[in-house]
Design an enzyme around this catalytic site. Sequence first.
Site, PDB file in Angstrom:
ATOM      1  N   LEU A 270      34.686   1.515  46.736  1.00 28.94           N
ATOM      2  CA  LEU A 270      33.461   0.953  46.172  1.00 28.94           C
ATOM      3  C   LEU A 270      33.113  -0.376  46.835  1.00 28.94           C
ATOM      4  O   LEU A 270      34.002  -1.109  47.288  1.00 28.94           O
ATOM      5  CB  LEU A 270      33.608   0.752  44.664  1.00 28.94           C
ATOM      6  N   CYS A 271      31.837  -0.696  46.862  1.00 28.54           N
ATOM      7  CA  CYS A 271      31.402  -1.927  47.534  1.00 28.54           C
ATOM      8  C   CYS A 271      31.395  -3.102  46.564  1.00 28.54           C
ATOM      9  O   CYS A 271      30.357  -3.680  46.232  1.00 28.54           O
ATOM     10  CB  CYS A 271      30.020  -1.732  48.182  1.00 28.54           C
ATOM     11  N   THR A 272      32.585  -3.446  46.093  1.00 27.69           N
ATOM     12  CA  THR A 272      32.797  -4.623  45.262  1.00 27.69           C
ATOM     13  C   THR A 272      34.216  -5.113  45.494  1.00 27.69           C
ATOM     14  O   THR A 272      35.149  -4.298  45.589  1.00 27.69           O
ATOM     15  CB  THR A 272      32.590  -4.331  43.763  1.00 27.69           C
TER      16      THR A 272
ATOM     17  N   LEU B  64      28.525   4.233  41.255  1.00 25.99           N
ATOM     18  CA  LEU B  64      28.247   4.482  42.672  1.00 25.99           C
ATOM     19  C   LEU B  64      28.234   5.958  43.047  1.00 25.99           C
ATOM     20  O   LEU B  64      28.151   6.301  44.227  1.00 25.99           O
ATOM     21  CB  LEU B  64      29.211   3.708  43.580  1.00 25.99           C
TER      22      LEU B  64
END
Length: 414
Positions: free
Chosen positions: A364-366, A404
């Site tokens: 995930l982009c976190t 997401l």
Amino acid sequence: MNAPLTADTGAFRVHGFPVLGDELGVGGVPLSRLAARVGRTPFYAYDRGLLSERVAALRAHLPAAVHLSYAVKANPMPAVVQHLARLVDGCDVASAGELATVLDTGMDPGRVSFAGPGKKSDELAQAVAAGVTINVESPAELEEIARHGDRLGITPRVAVRVNPDFELRGSGMRMGGGAKQFGVDAEAVPALLARIGALDLTFVGFHCYWGSQALRPALIREAQEKSVELILRLTDDAPGAPEMVNLGGGFGIPYHDKDTPLPLAEVGEGMAGAVERLTTALPDARPGIELGRYLVGEAGVYVCRVVDRKVSRGQVFLVTDGGLHHHLAATGNFGQVLRRNYPVAIGTRMTGNGIETQSVVGCLCTPLDLLADRVELPRADVGDLVVIFQSGAYGATASPAGFLGHGGPAEVLV
């Protein structure tokens, strides 16, 4: 938590799971073979043998009179519930969905309880129709239950969930004492009991839940003793002799390095006095406890695959196809708590050399998608399987699988 498995082969266990050659085994199956059977990663795997062992240990150490109930919220996977339903004395549910799962096992509805605030009207109707015991959380809920009973021509079975007039520090999550959304304040219970007596209801007993994730036997003993004292006091106002007294649960499991496993024998010894006092005063009442995490938490693993290995300014990152959308608790619950690593391993390199410091992250982009931060593990490469232990409770269904759009994990009982 690691112990020899057999003296002759030299095999050993890691967090209860055997190491088979160079791989972790789940249900006696090497991890890579299990992954091939599942057909994809990530997945949760639950070991039925470990589930059975945990129930057997509880039976061996707790007083024989204790009724053991499984809190389905911890892991509602149908196969897990089906397996445990054959081993425990009852199940506690917190929704109509969980109720349907339990009833599908064939368990007698008289052994099922329904707890939790905010029960919807249609859920209460289903519970009344099924004949399960409803743990009443408020006066308004009680009236709704009675209305459904009148409409259906059924006498509902009810117990009172008590918000105790004591609060114990030291449990991982305090769910009793003070102002709480759970249960009926102890001082308001006599009035509720009088109302139960005035309505067409069957009074079953009391449910006193004080907290969860306790790892200190002395704390559990104190909570149970105070619960018995409170319930005996409240029984004077009851419309009948209670059939059941649920003393809560709260048994914890070790998630982190500094956690000490709960000494079950000591817990059982400490519980004996409270149970004896209860059964002496109320010989027709069945003392019980309700456990979820303690039954299933250590019997499950979360497995994801390394899809990239990268180095950023000297720090090694193992990028996996899993993450917080599948296992929120292991990543620290969106950064809202002090994060500590769950036990982790490279499941396909259990005896490998070349230990190095690596961080395991998700897809995930976190930056919060961190499954393990700077842990010492055998050097892993693309294709290796990462295992997060202590993952049998509050995993798949307690995580934001829609985040997401990657989809949810598979689940298997082995």
